[in-house]
Design a protein around this motif. Structure first.
Motif, mmCIF file in Angstrom:
data_model
loop_
_atom_site.group_PDB
_atom_site.id
_atom_site.type_symbol
_atom_site.label_atom_id
_atom_site.label_comp_id
_atom_site.label_asym_id
_atom_site.label_seq_id
_atom_site.Cartn_x
_atom_site.Cartn_y
_atom_site.Cartn_z
ATOM 1 N N ILE A 41 0.990 -1.223 0.088
ATOM 2 C CA ILE A 41 -0.055 0.004 -0.145
ATOM 3 C C ILE A 41 0.860 1.198 0.103
ATOM 4 O O ILE A 41 0.655 2.186 -0.763
ATOM 5 C CB ILE A 41 -0.983 0.097 1.141
ATOM 6 C CG1 ILE A 41 -1.963 -0.985 1.235
ATOM 7 C CG2 ILE A 41 -1.719 1.238 1.353
ATOM 8 C CD1 ILE A 41 -2.782 -1.395 2.424
ATOM 9 N N PHE A 42 2.016 1.342 0.784
ATOM 10 C CA PHE A 42 2.751 2.421 1.030
ATOM 11 C C PHE A 42 4.283 2.163 1.408
ATOM 12 O O PHE A 42 4.461 1.884 2.487
ATOM 13 C CB PHE A 42 2.011 3.488 2.021
ATOM 14 C CG PHE A 42 2.786 4.771 2.214
ATOM 15 C CD1 PHE A 42 3.372 5.415 0.912
ATOM 16 C CD2 PHE A 42 2.635 5.595 3.159
ATOM 17 C CE1 PHE A 42 3.899 6.553 1.041
ATOM 18 C CE2 PHE A 42 2.815 6.778 3.070
ATOM 19 C CZ PHE A 42 3.594 7.443 1.915
ATOM 20 N N SER A 43 5.060 1.896 0.448
ATOM 21 C CA SER A 43 6.358 1.124 0.546
ATOM 22 C C SER A 43 7.277 2.130 1.419
ATOM 23 O O SER A 43 8.213 1.762 2.063
ATOM 24 C CB SER A 43 6.744 0.670 -0.707
ATOM 25 O OG SER A 43 7.166 2.081 -1.586
ATOM 26 N N PHE A 44 6.961 3.419 1.468
ATOM 27 C CA PHE A 44 7.821 4.516 1.890
ATOM 28 C C PHE A 44 8.093 4.189 3.434
ATOM 29 O O PHE A 44 8.872 4.538 4.106
ATOM 30 C CB PHE A 44 7.403 5.884 1.834
ATOM 31 C CG PHE A 44 8.298 6.992 2.267
ATOM 32 C CD1 PHE A 44 9.401 7.330 1.868
ATOM 33 C CD2 PHE A 44 7.567 7.525 3.575
ATOM 34 C CE1 PHE A 44 10.262 8.283 2.405
ATOM 35 C CE2 PHE A 44 8.455 8.682 4.175
ATOM 36 C CZ PHE A 44 9.846 8.867 3.626
ATOM 37 N N PHE A 246 15.483 2.727 -4.428
ATOM 38 C CA PHE A 246 13.974 2.636 -3.958
ATOM 39 C C PHE A 246 13.371 1.636 -4.514
ATOM 40 O O PHE A 246 12.585 0.874 -3.909
ATOM 41 C CB PHE A 246 13.591 4.170 -3.934
ATOM 42 C CG PHE A 246 12.049 4.299 -3.280
ATOM 43 C CD1 PHE A 246 11.986 4.325 -2.273
ATOM 44 C CD2 PHE A 246 10.924 4.524 -4.323
ATOM 45 C CE1 PHE A 246 10.607 4.167 -1.365
ATOM 46 C CE2 PHE A 246 9.941 4.274 -3.764
ATOM 47 C CZ PHE A 246 9.546 4.454 -2.281
ATOM 48 N N SER A 247 13.196 1.654 -5.719
ATOM 49 C CA SER A 247 12.652 0.831 -6.673
ATOM 50 C C SER A 247 12.945 -0.640 -6.002
ATOM 51 O O SER A 247 12.193 -1.285 -6.166
ATOM 52 C CB SER A 247 12.848 0.795 -8.049
ATOM 53 O OG SER A 247 12.306 -0.178 -8.909
ATOM 54 N N ARG A 248 14.365 -1.118 -5.960
ATOM 55 C CA ARG A 248 14.788 -2.416 -5.593
ATOM 56 C C ARG A 248 14.183 -2.748 -4.114
ATOM 57 O O ARG A 248 13.712 -3.608 -3.795
ATOM 58 C CB ARG A 248 16.020 -2.562 -5.760
ATOM 59 C CG ARG A 248 16.581 -2.653 -7.334
ATOM 60 C CD ARG A 248 18.100 -3.179 -7.360
ATOM 61 N NE ARG A 248 18.263 -3.164 -8.802
ATOM 62 C CZ ARG A 248 19.503 -3.099 -9.188
ATOM 63 N NH1 ARG A 248 20.557 -2.875 -8.541
ATOM 64 N NH2 ARG A 248 19.785 -3.465 -10.560
ATOM 65 N N LEU A 249 14.383 -1.706 -3.203
ATOM 66 C CA LEU A 249 13.870 -1.834 -1.755
ATOM 67 C C LEU A 249 12.491 -2.105 -1.833
ATOM 68 O O LEU A 249 11.924 -3.046 -1.130
ATOM 69 C CB LEU A 249 14.263 -0.659 -1.082
ATOM 70 C CG LEU A 249 15.824 -0.655 -0.752
ATOM 71 C CD1 LEU A 249 16.082 0.788 -0.223
ATOM 72 C CD2 LEU A 249 16.250 -1.555 0.449
#
Length: 357
Positions: A41-44, A246-249
């Protein structure tokens, strides 16, 4: 003069502690929310969990400074936040030792887990020398059950001999999760994550003192950073590198969320008391760990949070202080001892626990 006094009072309410408590508090709130809100939902929020220990340190320093300044009104929300994150703090810095009371009827089981990174098969360190040192360490540190991740099948006989002839269960040829034990094995099977055809885990039902205990060894999705990604972390990433990292994480967080739910569903179906352990590839304050521990009705305890101390770092690499290897257990077991070993023969450190029941 009255105006000057008012200005001074206003100034005194806003000091360096505000620059520490405010931003660090926001990160801590994000980290705590990441335990409940899926990265799908919210990866940050998951990234807040990654830096939770640093944010906690900065926040604590800010709170101390605020106490010195006697800004009591400014202490209200930090104190409320501290109460809210108590469990997350314990997960991060440990329970600082525990020892359950033993009775004459008590039985014990000792267990360890170690991601051996293919026993340095590709010579990330010193190849044969590293491999021999891992085998030596294993021969000197024996447990009723020893679990491995990234264990190469070619080392099965050598490691079995080092462990005194223990049987080693491994899923398939190549490298993967494995369980070594001298206990009687009633049953074992591979565990597959959703939509994957290579097993990520192995389940073994072992018999100790007439009781059957289920051991569930699992290796969850890694981030899969490459050499240039680590260079970017060390040297400071530019805009393009930040986007890629950020994309990989984010991708790894999302994969682990689905895998953690599947593991938890398997845990719920266990007919026996269970010990869940392995390389979870995620930090203590995370959706992954929160999901694996489960609801209060069938909660799994984190051995480090009961008996560990410090940060309990198990990851050996450029990002220090990360604990990503775990031993979780049901409340039928009582923790006697927990240890993180200062061994750097892989990109992980081994951990172990002794339980009575």
């Amino acid at each position: 003069h009255g105006i000057e006094v008012e200005k001074k009072k206003g100034k005194s309410r806003f000091g360096i502690d505000s620059f520490l408590v405010g931003p660090a508090g926001a990160i801590i709130i994000g980290a705590k929310l990441s335990e409940f809100i899926s990265p799908e939902i919210f990866s940050f929020l998951a990234l807040c969990g990654l830096v939770f220990p640093a944010a906690l340190l900065v926040f604590s320093l800010g709170v101390v400074l605020r106490l010195f300044r006697r800004n009591w009104k400014g202490m209200i929300w930090p104190v409320l936040l501290i109460f809210w994150i108590q469990n997350s703090v314990t997960l991060t810095i440990g329970g600082w030792g525990t020892s359950a009371e033993l009775t004459p009827e008590s039985k014990q089981i000792s267990i360890g887990t170690y991601n051996v990174r293919r026993m340095d098969e590709y010579e990330w360190l010193e190849g044969d020398k590293t491999r021999d040192e891992i085998v030596t360490w294993l021969s000197e540190n024996k447990f009723d059950v020893m679990c491995f991740q990234e264990f190469p099948s070619t080392m099965k006989r050598k490691v079995s001999n080092a462990l005194g002839g223990k049987e080693i269960l491994i899923n398939y040829r190549g490298s993967g999760p494995a369980i070594a034990t001298s206990l009687k094995i009633a049953h074992y099977e591979p565990w597959f994550a959703p939509v994957e055809d290579v097993p990520r885990g192995i389940i073994a039902d072992v018999i100790q003192g007439g009781d059957t205990i289920r051991i569930f060894n699992v290796h969850l999705q890694s981030v899969g950073l490459k050499g240039d990604d680590y260079d970017a972390v060390r040297e400071g990433p530019d805009a393009e590198q930040r986007k890629r990292l950020f994309s990989r994480l984010s991708s790894a967080y999302v994969s682990r969320a689905a895998q953690a739910r599947a593991v938890r569903e398997t845990v719920e179906l266990s007919p026996y008391p269970i010990i869940l352990l392995g390389d979870f590839n995620d930090t203590p304050v995370s959706f992954t760990l929160s999901t694996l521990k489960g609801p209060k009705s069938n909660y799994l305890f984190d051995a480090f949070a009961k008996g560990g101390e410090g940060l309990g770092s198990t990851y050996v690499g450029d990002i220090s202080g990360l604990r990503i290897d775990y031993i979780l257990y049901e409340d039928i077991f009582k923790l006697q001892f927990f240890n993180t070993y200062p061994v750097e023969l892989s990109d992980h450190r081994p951990i172990s626990a002794v339980f009575s029941y």
